[in-house]
Design an enzyme around this catalytic site. Structure first.
Site, mmCIF file in Angstrom:
data_model
loop_
_atom_site.group_PDB
_atom_site.id
_atom_site.type_symbol
_atom_site.label_atom_id
_atom_site.label_comp_id
_atom_site.label_asym_id
_atom_site.label_seq_id
_atom_site.Cartn_x
_atom_site.Cartn_y
_atom_site.Cartn_z
ATOM 1 N N GLU A 182 2.770 4.720 -5.270
ATOM 2 C CA GLU A 182 4.083 4.169 -4.913
ATOM 3 C C GLU A 182 4.116 2.643 -4.969
ATOM 4 O O GLU A 182 5.059 2.024 -4.498
ATOM 5 C CB GLU A 182 4.471 4.648 -3.523
ATOM 6 N N HIS A 256 7.377 5.068 3.291
ATOM 7 C CA HIS A 256 6.443 4.068 2.786
ATOM 8 C C HIS A 256 5.938 3.236 3.959
ATOM 9 O O HIS A 256 6.660 3.019 4.940
ATOM 10 C CB HIS A 256 7.110 3.131 1.765
ATOM 11 N N CYS A 373 12.013 -3.873 0.433
ATOM 12 C CA CYS A 373 12.029 -2.886 -0.658
ATOM 13 C C CYS A 373 12.519 -3.517 -1.960
ATOM 14 O O CYS A 373 12.136 -3.085 -3.045
ATOM 15 C CB CYS A 373 12.937 -1.710 -0.313
#
Length: 446
Positions: A182, A256, A373
């Protein structure tokens, strides 16, 4: 480790945040399992133009603070080529029409603007940390989620173009899909400065996690993927650590690790329940990072649910040119009294964080991504910075050009059923083409 850092120093290095510009196809399809904000707002009417202007406003604020700012561009959406790989055929419109009629879920995935969250674009090891003294970037495969797994090829093209000078950069393609990776959303770097050889922390999951309501959430970052990236980047064993993610945090919606922790130079800004073994993480930092400072929110003041709802720890933690650090926080953190009260205590305490900056990225927040993000961090020397393709670096004039295109071309709103409308397909293509032209890119480059 302090002696090793002093022997591998790159004077004048600074960190550039490469933000993803929210694309014209921004919509609320609720595609991300385990992302509470995405699920809650699924089916709502999105505002792509507002979203892009909010993201651009954050980039402008970073420039005003004296920080260098880069940009990564929206991917081609809807992705008719991806749908062709799934057996649809004909012209782009014919492919999209058939997908909407036969498999509308696939078209929703092909429409996703999630590449805007460039913290997931790649994992970055700056030059002081690597065996060959180059900055290494490994594109994330994002294979756990169908809509995100589409991104790797276009991300690789952009990063190869932006960081093409192999004297300073090595850009690696995505790992095989069986190893979930990720990118920087599950990665932190801590050291005496951006220029110093630093400790790279890879945060990984240990398997599916069952939430209290019975739902099962995937652990998106695999340990084997993190280890592969560390090998690719030539990291010495002493210079990286593998740390388990907190299952409690995953079950609460921290899909996350950057939803519950962020690091910058010597500072770890984190929730008490961010890691599977909190004591081990603290011990690693104190042993390997000279002057490490841990700013931790206790769960009795900031619950996990509150931290995740406000994206307090999905803030950007940046070093200011005049010294000290600033937190770039979403407006939601300012609007929650308990969070703001704790942040005021942080400012009053003895730590490098001395400034709070509020940005409005509400549209991104509603789809599950806060300020952190939206950016990929790349620390570079002056020589390496000069080798970056200048079209990916922003100044006020470039921001003005981007804003003009957004105001003119980006859709004002997208409702769920609009995804099947040819007019929207054409508008999204035209909007992206106009942006590329305004910034000096050819369609064939990206």
């Amino acid at each position: 480790m302090a002696n090793r850092q002093m022997s591998q120093e790159a004077p004048g290095m600074r960190e550039i945040n490469f933000d993803g510009l929210v694309g014209p196809s921004h919509n609320y399809a609720g595609l991300s399992l385990g992302n509470i904000a995405s699920a809650v707002n699924a089916g709502a009417v999105s505002a792509p133009r507002t979203a892009a202007l909010q993201g651009l406003g954050k980039m402008r604020r970073m420039l005003e603070l004296g920080l260098p700012q880069g940009i990564l561009l929206p991917h081609a959406r809807p992705d008719a080529d991806w749908l062709r790989s799934l057996g649809f055929s004909g012209s782009d419109d014919a492919v999209l029409r058939a997908a909407w009629q036969e498999e509308p879920a696939l078209l929703r995935n092909a429409f996703s603007a999630s590449a805007m969250w460039t913290a997931n674009a790649a994992t970055v090891s700056p030059a002081p940390d690597t065996a060959d003294g180059r900055c290494h970037l490994s594109v994330a495969n994002l294979s756990t989620m169908l809509h995100r797994g589409i991104e790797a090829e276009q991300t690789f093209r952009q990063l190869r173009l932006a960081f093409s000078d192999e004297r300073f950069f090595a850009v690696h393609p995505a790992l095989p899909a069986g190893l979930g990776d990720e990118g920087a959303a599950n990665f932190m770097r801590l050291g005496e400065s951006h220029a110093a050889r630093s400790l790279e922390i890879f945060v990984h999951g240990e398997g599916p996690v069952r939430a209290g309501d019975g739902r099962i959430f995937p652990s998106r970052q695999h340990r084997a993927a993190s280890a592969a990236v560390a090998r690719r980047h030539g990291l010495a064993a002493i210079d990286h650590a593998m740390v388990p993610q907190s299952e409690i945090a995953i079950a609460a919606g921290a899909f996350h690790n950057d939803v519950v922790a962020v690091a910058n130079e010597t500072v770890l800004f984190t929730h008490e329940q961010a890691f599977g073994d909190r004591a081990a993480v603290h011990s690693i930092l104190r042993e390997r990072v000279p002057g490490a400072v841990i700013v931790e929110a206790p769960s009795d003041r900031i619950s996990l649910s509150l931290a995740i709802r406000t994206y307090l720890f999905n803030s950007q933690l940046v070093t200011l040119p005049e010294g000290g650090m600033a937190l770039i926080l979403p407006r939601e953190a300012r609007d929650e009294p308990a969070v703001w009260s704790w942040l005021e205590d942080v400012l009053a305490a003895d730590n490098p964080i001395h400034r709070l900056e509020i940005v409005d990225v509400r549209e991104s927040m509603r789809n599950g991504g806060g300020p952190a993000c939206l950016r990929l961090r790349v620390a570079v020397s002056p020589e390496a910075e000069a080798a970056i393709d200048r079209r990916f670096l922003l100044d006020e004039r470039a921001c003005d050009r981007i804003e003009t295109v957004i105001e003119r071309e980006w859709p004002e709103s997208i409702a769920p059923d609009d995804l099947g409308e040819p007019d929207l397909w054409h508008r999204c293509r035209a909007a992206r083409a106009a942006l590329l032209e305004a910034l000096g890119f050819g369609l064939g480059e990206l």
